[in-house]
Write an enzyme that holds these catalytic residues in place. Structure first.
Site, mmCIF file in Angstrom:
data_model
loop_
_atom_site.group_PDB
_atom_site.id
_atom_site.type_symbol
_atom_site.label_atom_id
_atom_site.label_comp_id
_atom_site.label_asym_id
_atom_site.label_seq_id
_atom_site.Cartn_x
_atom_site.Cartn_y
_atom_site.Cartn_z
ATOM 1 N N ARG A 34 110.836 44.148 81.072
ATOM 2 C CA ARG A 34 112.055 44.903 80.794
ATOM 3 C C ARG A 34 111.797 45.740 79.545
ATOM 4 O O ARG A 34 110.864 45.477 78.793
ATOM 5 C CB ARG A 34 113.251 43.965 80.571
ATOM 6 C CG ARG A 34 113.091 43.032 79.395
ATOM 7 C CD ARG A 34 114.250 42.054 79.267
ATOM 8 N NE ARG A 34 114.096 41.222 78.077
ATOM 9 C CZ ARG A 34 114.483 41.569 76.869
ATOM 10 N NH1 ARG A 34 115.051 42.740 76.666
ATOM 11 N NH2 ARG A 34 114.317 40.760 75.832
ATOM 12 N N ARG A 54 119.198 50.284 74.114
ATOM 13 C CA ARG A 54 120.515 50.019 73.538
ATOM 14 C C ARG A 54 121.317 51.308 73.407
ATOM 15 O O ARG A 54 120.780 52.303 72.940
ATOM 16 C CB ARG A 54 120.378 49.420 72.133
ATOM 17 C CG ARG A 54 119.910 48.017 72.090
ATOM 18 C CD ARG A 54 119.992 47.525 70.644
ATOM 19 N NE ARG A 54 119.239 46.287 70.519
ATOM 20 C CZ ARG A 54 118.592 45.928 69.435
ATOM 21 N NH1 ARG A 54 118.591 46.722 68.366
ATOM 22 N NH2 ARG A 54 117.938 44.790 69.391
ATOM 23 N N ARG A 66 92.694 39.903 74.543
ATOM 24 C CA ARG A 66 92.501 41.089 73.714
ATOM 25 C C ARG A 66 92.404 40.614 72.280
ATOM 26 O O ARG A 66 93.053 39.634 71.886
ATOM 27 C CB ARG A 66 93.665 42.069 73.855
ATOM 28 C CG ARG A 66 93.645 42.858 75.128
ATOM 29 C CD ARG A 66 92.497 43.849 75.195
ATOM 30 N NE ARG A 66 92.776 45.060 74.421
ATOM 31 C CZ ARG A 66 91.869 46.007 74.178
ATOM 32 N NH1 ARG A 66 90.629 45.861 74.601
ATOM 33 N NH2 ARG A 66 92.191 47.091 73.495
ATOM 34 N N ARG A 95 99.245 50.530 64.698
ATOM 35 C CA ARG A 95 100.325 50.519 63.706
ATOM 36 C C ARG A 95 99.763 50.319 62.307
ATOM 37 O O ARG A 95 98.625 49.866 62.141
ATOM 38 C CB ARG A 95 101.368 49.457 64.026
ATOM 39 C CG ARG A 95 100.849 48.027 64.094
ATOM 40 C CD ARG A 95 101.981 47.086 64.498
ATOM 41 N NE ARG A 95 101.565 45.689 64.534
ATOM 42 C CZ ARG A 95 102.382 44.673 64.711
ATOM 43 N NH1 ARG A 95 103.669 44.880 64.868
ATOM 44 N NH2 ARG A 95 101.941 43.431 64.731
ATOM 45 N N GLU A 137 95.974 48.326 62.180
ATOM 46 C CA GLU A 137 95.730 47.318 63.215
ATOM 47 C C GLU A 137 95.060 47.992 64.420
ATOM 48 O O GLU A 137 95.651 48.859 65.063
ATOM 49 C CB GLU A 137 97.064 46.694 63.616
ATOM 50 C CG GLU A 137 96.958 45.388 64.356
ATOM 51 C CD GLU A 137 98.316 44.718 64.495
ATOM 52 O OE1 GLU A 137 98.798 44.652 65.628
ATOM 53 O OE2 GLU A 137 98.903 44.293 63.470
ATOM 54 N N TYR A 161 101.443 33.768 75.327
ATOM 55 C CA TYR A 161 101.938 34.365 74.091
ATOM 56 C C TYR A 161 103.160 33.577 73.632
ATOM 57 O O TYR A 161 104.109 33.386 74.387
ATOM 58 C CB TYR A 161 102.307 35.838 74.298
ATOM 59 C CG TYR A 161 102.786 36.472 73.020
ATOM 60 C CD1 TYR A 161 101.871 36.957 72.087
ATOM 61 C CD2 TYR A 161 104.136 36.526 72.705
ATOM 62 C CE1 TYR A 161 102.296 37.514 70.897
ATOM 63 C CE2 TYR A 161 104.569 37.084 71.512
ATOM 64 C CZ TYR A 161 103.644 37.571 70.621
ATOM 65 O OH TYR A 161 104.060 38.101 69.435
ATOM 66 N N ASP A 173 106.029 33.143 70.406
ATOM 67 C CA ASP A 173 106.587 33.467 69.100
ATOM 68 C C ASP A 173 106.555 32.205 68.238
ATOM 69 O O ASP A 173 106.431 31.081 68.760
ATOM 70 C CB ASP A 173 108.027 33.977 69.230
ATOM 71 C CG ASP A 173 108.091 35.408 69.749
ATOM 72 O OD1 ASP A 173 107.170 36.184 69.437
ATOM 73 O OD2 ASP A 173 109.048 35.733 70.470
#
Length: 373
Positions: free
Chosen positions: A174, A178, A251, A282, A302, A350, A352
């Site tokens: 997704r 907003r 990666r 970034r 990075e 992955y 968080d």
């Protein structure tokens, strides 16, 4: 087994291993935590330079909706009120992220949600497809041509080292779009950076626990395993089994730090560089995570890279082929006694930070309830 020195040998001093060690120590278990790096903390480790806490392995911003996890980390550190509001540089122009009314105004000059929604829907109708077969088709179907070409295409191709048409659609499940003027990247209720950096949390978790750095588990595996009743392993799953079924893919990232003799380089902690003309994705300016007022500043560029065994593994490539391979290792791991595998690398996913902490706490609770039966 009773004569072993430790109940648990914990391989890896990141969040999963540190939380596990802390909780088991509270339950009167004896733990030894080892790490092959020369420091504790895994990827959340911060290195202080010029009074600035540098996020050594990429930006880490704590965010969660889970009050239990928020209260848990607040035992060890006070958090500031940092809100992640990254900027995106594309074709010489700066835009706000995530995609919101500020972004749409910068992109099209639209001032109302209706105007912005109308442009996006028309582009989706023109360029989208009902059954996207790759990442490009998926992005066009979710957000239209302008958003895809301005913010997604070149950035994503740098990130993964492949053309968007060659990447699977599921990478973009997704896209957060907003229709409010809200630059807060996360939707979570709780967010911030620990004052003094993440080392404060790791040091709190591991206080009073035996730790050893510069220890490679695989160089002295047999002797290390003799130290404890149970091994808690948080490294790469395939490496634990000596790659017997083949090698999982990742990666990697390379970080280039630069100390600048100015007090402010980009005015924001995170600025994405979308264009393919930049090799990096970034620039992080670390002092802004803690609202620093130092005379100097430190930035990090990075660079995404192809991974091999000599490099750090950051992002699992969760395509069908790798998932099939991981399932073989996972099935074998479930036959082992006195071995616990957990965390980002061992679970090949992955995570968080709040998810890793929750996963470690859940594992501790599972073991504790089983031992009480």
């Amino acid at each position: 087994m009773a004569n072993k020195k430790y109940d648990y040998l914990i391989v890896g001093a990141g969040l999963f291993g540190s939380v596990f060690a802390h909780e088991m120590t509270k339950r009167n278990k004896k733990c030894l935590v080892i790490d092959k790096r020369n420091h504790l903390g895994g990827n959340v480790y911060c290195e202080e330079q010029e009074g600035i806490n540098v996020h050594k392995y990429g930006a880490h911003i704590f965010h969660t909706n889970d009050k239990r996890i928020w209260d848990y980390v607040n035992q060890f550190a006070e958090f500031n009120n940092y809100i992640n509001s990254p900027l995106s540089l594309s074709k010489g122009k700066l835009y706000n992220l995530p995609f919101n009314m500020n972004t749409f105004y910068q992109l099209w000059g639209t001032k109302t949600p209706e105007e912005a929604r109308d442009i996006i829907n028309k582009q989706i109708a023109k360029y989208g497809t009902k059954s996207p077969k790759n990442l490009e088709e998926q992005a066009l179907s979710l957000a239209g041509k302008d958003i895809y070409e301005t913010f997604i295409k070149e950035y994503t191709e740098k990130q993964w080292g492949k053309k968007a048409k060659e990447l699977p659609a599921f990478i973009i499940k997704r896209l957060p779009v907003r229709f409010t003027f809200n630059n807060n990247y996360f939707n979570d209720k709780y967010q911030g950076i620990p004052i003094g950096g993440y080392n404060v949390i790791i040091n709190g978790l591991l206080k009073g626990i035996d730790t050893k750095t510069n220890i490679d588990f695989f160089e002295d595996r047999e002797q290390l395993e003799l130290l404890a009743d149970t091994v808690v392993y948080t490294g790469k799953m395939d490496e634990f089994f000596d790659y017997k079924y083949g090698q999982l893919e990742y990666r990697s990232l390379r970080f280039e730090n630069e100390l600048l003799g100015i007090d402010n380089f980009q005015g924001n902690a995170v600025v994405n560089y979308n264009d393919a003309s930049y090799d990096f994705t970034r620039i992080i300016e670390h002092k802004h995570f803690e609202f620093g007022t130092q005379d100097k500043t430190i930035i990090t560029r990075e660079y995404p890279e192809a991974w091999d065994r000599s490099k750090e593994a950051y992002y699992p490539i969760n395509n069908d082929e790798n998932q099939k391979l991981f399932k073989k290792y996972k099935a074998e791991s479930q036959t082992l006694k006195n071995v616990i595998l957990g965390g980002r690398l061992a679970e090949y996913r992955y995570y968080d930070m709040h998810q890793i902490i929750a996963s470690s706490l859940a594992k501790v609770e599972e073991i504790s309830s089983n031992s009480n039966e």
